[in-house]
Design a protein around this motif. Structure first.
Motif, PDB file in Angstrom:
ATOM      1  N   MET A  64      27.296  29.527  29.997  1.00 12.70           N
ATOM      2  CA  MET A  64      26.827  30.110  31.260  1.00 12.70           C
ATOM      3  C   MET A  64      27.959  30.795  32.027  1.00 12.70           C
ATOM      4  O   MET A  64      27.724  31.688  32.856  1.00 12.70           O
ATOM      5  N   VAL A  65      29.194  30.365  31.776  1.00 12.94           N
ATOM      6  CA  VAL A  65      30.360  30.923  32.462  1.00 12.94           C
ATOM      7  C   VAL A  65      30.978  32.085  31.681  1.00 12.94           C
ATOM      8  O   VAL A  65      31.752  32.871  32.222  1.00 12.94           O
ATOM      9  N   THR A  66      30.626  32.189  30.412  1.00 13.65           N
ATOM     10  CA  THR A  66      31.331  33.078  29.484  1.00 13.65           C
ATOM     11  C   THR A  66      30.593  34.396  29.283  1.00 13.65           C
ATOM     12  O   THR A  66      29.548  34.439  28.635  1.00 13.65           O
ATOM     13  N   SER A  67      31.153  35.459  29.835  1.00 17.10           N
ATOM     14  CA  SER A  67      30.578  36.803  29.684  1.00 17.10           C
ATOM     15  C   SER A  67      31.219  37.521  28.501  1.00 17.10           C
ATOM     16  O   SER A  67      32.393  37.297  28.195  1.00 17.10           O
ATOM     17  N   PRO A  68      30.471  38.396  27.829  1.00 13.57           N
ATOM     18  CA  PRO A  68      31.026  39.163  26.696  1.00 13.57           C
ATOM     19  C   PRO A  68      32.261  39.969  27.117  1.00 13.57           C
ATOM     20  O   PRO A  68      32.220  40.723  28.086  1.00 13.57           O
ATOM     21  N   GLY A  69      33.348  39.776  26.410  1.00  9.06           N
ATOM     22  CA  GLY A  69      34.564  40.527  26.675  1.00  9.06           C
ATOM     23  C   GLY A  69      35.224  40.216  28.003  1.00  9.06           C
ATOM     24  O   GLY A  69      36.100  40.964  28.462  1.00  9.06           O
ATOM     25  N   GLY A  70      34.855  39.071  28.628  1.00  8.20           N
ATOM     26  CA  GLY A  70      35.374  38.767  29.952  1.00  8.20           C
ATOM     27  C   GLY A  70      36.609  37.882  29.956  1.00  8.20           C
ATOM     28  O   GLY A  70      37.211  37.590  28.913  1.00  8.20           O
TER      29      GLY A  70
END
Length: 267
Positions: free
Chosen positions: A227-233
């Protein structure tokens, strides 16, 4: 007297405070025994008015139905040998790390109930985690009373005796591992421009909030992580670095090493 507490150090006082604050017993139903009570500078009488204090362990045990042994493992055998012949029809509750329930049961009369408990230091701020292992001799009402004591300063879980070394390593030693992680997070904040006070507050509250998310949501940590992990973030970049450094493997090895040491201490 309903209860005797032998040893009134940090954990003994934490247990006592939880009992009194939650009205499980009143002070007049509790006896406390500790050799230091004979010292001239003994001052706990002012903190706990109504409590029965004695420097003699036997005196406290004779007055009680339940006896909490809140003493260090190094002196546990000495204390147990002193009181073991007067424990008929009583319930012995041990919080000593590494001391197996079977060892206690071999020393005391057959009609003595034995409970082994592994609390942890967050109990000092009312956020403890205690694992309890009961002998089969305890009636349900006795179990309920013992559980109420340890619920008074945190959460509890009932386990089998053979799981206690794993519990000692995970929740007993675990706070030290968490403190190290918080310290490392804080250091990283300082390295990246935050002052120490702000970095430590951010790190500690982040760990506290993350733990509460798991407890309240009942979701798997991996799901919450995603839930905290965005693509390429930023988060996935940090997670990739942790994986490269074998973070999870290091934690598993630390807990396993602590469990092994707990097993060694119990022999």
């Amino acid at each position: 007297m309903k209860l005797a507490i032998i040893g009134l150090g940090n954990m003994g006082q934490t247990i006592l405070d939880g009992i009194l604050k939650n009205n499980i017993l009143v002070a007049e139903e509790i006896a406390a025994a500790d050799k230091k009570f004979a010292a001239d500078d003994f001052s706990l009488k002012n903190k706990y008015p109504g409590l029965y204090f004695t420097a003699e362990n036997k005196e406290a045990v004779l007055k009680a139905d339940y006896v909490i042994l809140a003493v260090k493992p190094q002196i546990f055998s000495k204390v147990l040998s002193e009181i073991k012949t007067i424990c008929d029809d009583k319930t012995i509750i041990s919080i000593a790390a590494g001391i197996k329930r079977a060892f206690i049961e071999e020393q005391v009369p057959n009609n003595t109930g034995v409970v082994r408990v592994m609390p942890n230091t967050p109990a000092l701020v009312g956020e403890g985690m205690s694992a309890l292992s009961f002998s089969k001799k305890l009636a349900e009402k006795e179990k309920t009373f013992v559980k109420s004591i340890f619920k008074s300063f945190g959460k509890i879980i009932e386990i089998e005796e053979e799981q206690m070394d794993a519990v000692t390593a995970l929740s007993g030693s675990g706070p030290a591992f968490v403190y190290l992680f918080i310290e490392a997070l804080s250091d990283a904040g300082v390295l990246n421009g935050l002052d120490r006070e702000k970095a430590l507050k951010l790190a500690a509250q982040t760990v506290k909030g993350g733990a509460e998310m798991i407890l309240q949501s009942k979701k798997h940590p991996a799901e919450l992580k995603d839930m905290v992990t965005s693509p390429g973030g930023t988060t996935i970049a940090g997670l990739a670095s942790l994986e490269e450094s074998a973070f999870r493997s290091a934690v598993i090895k630390a807990v396993s090493a602590a469990a092994k040491r707990s097993e060694e201490l119990g022999k």
